[in-house]
Design a protein around this motif. Structure first.
Motif, PDB file in Angstrom:
ATOM      1  N   ARG A   1       6.896   1.981   7.766  1.00  0.00           N
ATOM      2  CA  ARG A   1       6.177   0.756   7.979  1.00  0.00           C
ATOM      3  C   ARG A   1       5.594   0.376   6.497  1.00  0.00           C
ATOM      4  O   ARG A   1       5.287   1.124   5.710  1.00  0.00           O
ATOM      5  CB  ARG A   1       4.687   1.407   8.511  1.00  0.00           C
ATOM      6  CG  ARG A   1       3.532   0.100   8.858  1.00  0.00           C
ATOM      7  CD  ARG A   1       2.471   0.665   9.409  1.00  0.00           C
ATOM      8  NE  ARG A   1       2.692   0.863  10.892  1.00  0.00           N
ATOM      9  CZ  ARG A   1       2.214   1.795  11.668  1.00  0.00           C
ATOM     10  NH1 ARG A   1       1.830   2.773  10.838  1.00  0.00           N
ATOM     11  NH2 ARG A   1       2.430   1.994  12.865  1.00  0.00           N
ATOM     12  N   ASP A   2       5.638  -0.787   6.400  1.00  0.00           N
ATOM     13  CA  ASP A   2       5.025  -1.532   5.188  1.00  0.00           C
ATOM     14  C   ASP A   2       3.665  -2.050   5.502  1.00  0.00           C
ATOM     15  O   ASP A   2       3.592  -2.986   6.334  1.00  0.00           O
ATOM     16  CB  ASP A   2       6.076  -2.568   4.477  1.00  0.00           C
ATOM     17  CG  ASP A   2       7.272  -1.910   3.983  1.00  0.00           C
ATOM     18  OD1 ASP A   2       6.775  -0.918   3.266  1.00  0.00           O
ATOM     19  OD2 ASP A   2       8.116  -2.412   4.112  1.00  0.00           O
ATOM     20  N   ILE A   3       2.632  -1.905   4.926  1.00  0.00           N
ATOM     21  CA  ILE A   3       1.382  -2.869   4.843  1.00  0.00           C
ATOM     22  C   ILE A   3       1.317  -3.388   3.329  1.00  0.00           C
ATOM     23  O   ILE A   3       1.142  -2.702   2.347  1.00  0.00           O
ATOM     24  CB  ILE A   3       0.250  -1.775   5.248  1.00  0.00           C
ATOM     25  CG1 ILE A   3       0.502  -1.183   6.581  1.00  0.00           C
ATOM     26  CG2 ILE A   3      -1.279  -2.771   5.146  1.00  0.00           C
ATOM     27  CD1 ILE A   3      -0.578  -0.414   7.316  1.00  0.00           C
TER      28      ILE A   3
ATOM     29  N   LEU B   1       0.131  -8.471   5.698  1.00  0.00           N
ATOM     30  CA  LEU B   1       1.529  -8.121   6.486  1.00  0.00           C
ATOM     31  C   LEU B   1       1.461  -6.533   7.189  1.00  0.00           C
ATOM     32  O   LEU B   1       1.146  -5.897   6.250  1.00  0.00           O
ATOM     33  CB  LEU B   1       2.636  -8.385   5.859  1.00  0.00           C
ATOM     34  CG  LEU B   1       2.683  -9.840   5.135  1.00  0.00           C
ATOM     35  CD1 LEU B   1       4.147  -9.800   4.241  1.00  0.00           C
ATOM     36  CD2 LEU B   1       2.992 -10.962   6.317  1.00  0.00           C
ATOM     37  N   VAL B   2       1.858  -6.342   8.286  1.00  0.00           N
ATOM     38  CA  VAL B   2       2.198  -5.037   8.892  1.00  0.00           C
ATOM     39  C   VAL B   2       3.784  -5.083   9.301  1.00  0.00           C
ATOM     40  O   VAL B   2       3.850  -6.058  10.249  1.00  0.00           O
ATOM     41  CB  VAL B   2       1.042  -4.576   9.983  1.00  0.00           C
ATOM     42  CG1 VAL B   2       1.845  -3.162  10.232  1.00  0.00           C
ATOM     43  CG2 VAL B   2      -0.076  -4.636   9.243  1.00  0.00           C
ATOM     44  N   SER B   3       4.626  -4.468   8.585  1.00  0.00           N
ATOM     45  CA  SER B   3       6.170  -4.680   9.380  1.00  0.00           C
ATOM     46  C   SER B   3       6.830  -3.390   9.067  1.00  0.00           C
ATOM     47  O   SER B   3       6.406  -2.412   8.461  1.00  0.00           O
ATOM     48  CB  SER B   3       6.629  -5.660   8.304  1.00  0.00           C
ATOM     49  OG  SER B   3       6.721  -4.985   7.003  1.00  0.00           O
TER      50      SER B   3
ATOM     51  N   ALA C   1      -0.034   3.458   4.679  1.00  0.00           N
ATOM     52  CA  ALA C   1       0.793   2.569   5.607  1.00  0.00           C
ATOM     53  C   ALA C   1       1.178   3.524   6.799  1.00  0.00           C
ATOM     54  O   ALA C   1       1.322   2.802   7.777  1.00  0.00           O
ATOM     55  CB  ALA C   1       2.114   2.180   4.924  1.00  0.00           C
ATOM     56  N   ALA C   2       1.153   4.692   6.866  1.00  0.00           N
ATOM     57  CA  ALA C   2       1.690   5.600   7.844  1.00  0.00           C
ATOM     58  C   ALA C   2       0.591   5.900   8.866  1.00  0.00           C
ATOM     59  O   ALA C   2       0.572   6.329   9.809  1.00  0.00           O
ATOM     60  CB  ALA C   2       2.099   6.954   7.525  1.00  0.00           C
TER      61      ALA C   2
ATOM     62  N   LEU D   1       0.871  -1.243   0.027  1.00  0.00           N
ATOM     63  CA  LEU D   1      -0.232  -0.009  -0.081  1.00  0.00           C
ATOM     64  C   LEU D   1       0.820   1.215  -0.222  1.00  0.00           C
ATOM     65  O   LEU D   1       2.065   1.340   0.377  1.00  0.00           O
ATOM     66  CB  LEU D   1      -0.776  -0.011   1.245  1.00  0.00           C
ATOM     67  CG  LEU D   1      -2.001  -1.194   1.176  1.00  0.00           C
ATOM     68  CD1 LEU D   1      -3.186  -0.803   2.272  1.00  0.00           C
ATOM     69  CD2 LEU D   1      -2.577  -1.502  -0.090  1.00  0.00           C
ATOM     70  N   ARG D   2       0.263   2.458  -0.437  1.00  0.00           N
ATOM     71  CA  ARG D   2       1.087   3.712  -0.593  1.00  0.00           C
ATOM     72  C   ARG D   2       1.576   3.984   1.051  1.00  0.00           C
ATOM     73  O   ARG D   2       0.968   3.722   1.836  1.00  0.00           O
ATOM     74  CB  ARG D   2       0.232   4.997  -0.915  1.00  0.00           C
ATOM     75  CG  ARG D   2      -0.547   4.499  -2.420  1.00  0.00           C
ATOM     76  CD  ARG D   2      -1.060   5.897  -2.832  1.00  0.00           C
ATOM     77  NE  ARG D   2      -2.069   6.576  -1.725  1.00  0.00           N
ATOM     78  CZ  ARG D   2      -3.333   6.571  -1.810  1.00  0.00           C
ATOM     79  NH1 ARG D   2      -4.059   5.882  -2.444  1.00  0.00           N
ATOM     80  NH2 ARG D   2      -3.712   7.185  -0.830  1.00  0.00           N
TER      81      ARG D   2
END
Length: 428
Positions: A82-84, A74-76, A43-44, A38-39
């Motif tokens: 942060r990456d979603i 995934l949320v990492s 993600a923020a 996601l953008r």
């Protein structure tokens, strides 16, 4: 450049970009996968991670031959933030938009069969309480059929619906707010435009809009400013398509009804479409022209955002581009936005003329303009003729009133023609 996502997945190269994020070719413990990241602005959002966790089990359990399977959500946290991401099955074929860009329209049998496949996928999702909310050609992937066997063998591919849950996940108070509307204007059901909660019926409306586009080469209400498209969704009816069997057209009308309760359920739609396959077998693609392809002096020109600049090749039809919902949003390859705009009020929705959004014509025939423009043009011509007559009468009356009696052209200084009309027998 390779990038690690969630510790066990690695991205390799970009497969596509859309309004919600970027799809990467990736590698996981079980082999190649597609990873939709996601953008960054999405993600923020700390609330989005919580919504992902809430939806995770429902989306992971959604399995059907015509649904792109989701392996993980995934949320990492990483050095870049942060990456979603959604980890999904890798589909080797193109999306339906790319196929339409090449073919422009499908034979009725292929269009009906493909729509039936997607309807059966929606039936499973709706039974699980999941509404897609963004059904459109960009979210329908075409999986090649190997060996010439199985469903879709005649077309060479089978349809798979993807991006379940994405619209719902990002359409929350912080991103939409009360009174906001999210989606793709061409496929947006009237009740969404009017601010009502999206139910399963919105997916039926969007899917049959896709069916209309597969048959015609254009959507029933698209073209022009996105606000105008949304208004047409609420106020206008789809123009009939010549060459479509009556039973199929009645089905399309029913599923494009403004009242959600009048539309078929997904399982009913899939069944009815399959019953219609024998009636459309062997029919060639429709030979009709795009109402927006040839502007006329009477019709108001559509804004440039509706079409790519420049004339498209006649065989390929006009190039379609994304229509962002908010001013300044950049078009993307998905022809969609996942941005939102204010819900139009009642006066705005009622502001346009009612009637048909399109006047369908045979290919090559001159465009007559849409019904809403034709009536306005006739009114303008009548007003112009009336105004010209009044001005002429006023000029003659003023000349008679202010001219002297010693003119050279006739009695009272009036032109001979005027004298002849005034000097009736018996008058002094």
């Amino acid at each position: 450049m390779a990038r690690n996502i969630g510790g066990q997945y690695t991205t390799h190269r970009v497969l596509g970009r859309g309004g919600a994020g970027t799809v990467w070719l990736g590698e996981g413990p079980e082999g190649p996968v597609a990873i939709k990241v996601l953008r960054e602005d999405l993600a923020a959002d700390p609330d989005l991670a919580e919504r992902f966790a809430h939806e995770r089990h429902a989306l992971l359990g959604l399995e059907h031959p015509h649904i792109v399977g989701v392996h993980d959500l995934l949320v990492s946290e990483g050095p870049e933030g942060r990456d979603i991401a959604l980890v999904m099955d890798l589909v080797r074929g193109p999306d339906l938009r790319a196929h339409l860009d090449r073919e422009r329209r499908l034979a009725p049998h292929d269009a009906v069969a493909l729509t039936a496949e997607v309807a059966s996928a929606l039936a499973v999702a709706h039974a699980a309480g999941i509404v897609h909310r963004d059904v459109k050609p960009e979210n329908i992937l075409l999986d090649p059929v190997e060996g010439g066997r199985g469903e879709g063998a005649g077309r060479g591919f089978t349809a798979l619906l993807t991006d379940f849950g994405v619209a719902k996940l990002i359409d929350e108070p912080r991103h939409g707010g009360k009174g906001g509307v999210v989606g793709t204007p061409d496929y947006m059901a009237p009740e969404i435009v009017e601010g009502l909660p999206p139910r399963a019926a919105v997916d039926i409306y969007a899917l049959v809009t896709v069916l209309y586009e597969l048959l015609a080469g254009f959507t029933p209400f698209g073209g022009g400013h996105p606000g105008a498209v949304l208004r047409r969704q609420v106020t206008e009816t789809a123009a009939p398509l010549p060459g479509v069997p009556a039973e199929l057209w009645e089905l399309i009308q029913q599923c494009l009804a403004k009242a959600p309760a009048s539309r078929l359920r997904a399982a009913e739609l899939a069944s009815r479409l399959r019953e219609l396959l024998p009636a459309v077998a062997g029919l060639p693609p429709l030979d009709i022209g795009d109402p927006l392809a040839e502007p006329t002096p009477e019709a108001e020109p559509a804004p440039a955002a509706a079409h790519a600049a420049g004339a498209a090749d006649e065989d390929q039809g006009p190039e379609r581009v994304a229509v962002p919902l908010v001013r300044g949003a950049a078009p993307d390859s998905e022809r969609a936005t996942h941005t939102r705009m204010r819900v139009p009020d009642a006066d705005e929705l009622a502001g346009g003329a009612h009637g048909t959004a399109r006047v369908i014509r045979p290919a090559g025939a001159p465009r007559a303009g849409s019904a809403r423009h034709g009536a306005a043009a006739r009114r303008r011509r009548r007003l112009a003729v009336t105004a010209a007559a009044l001005l002429a009468a006023g000029a003659v009356g003023g000349w008679l009133l202010f001219s002297g009696g010693d003119g050279d052209s006739g009695d009272n200084g009036a032109p001979p023609g005027v004298v002849e009309r005034l000097d009736e027998p018996g008058e002094p």
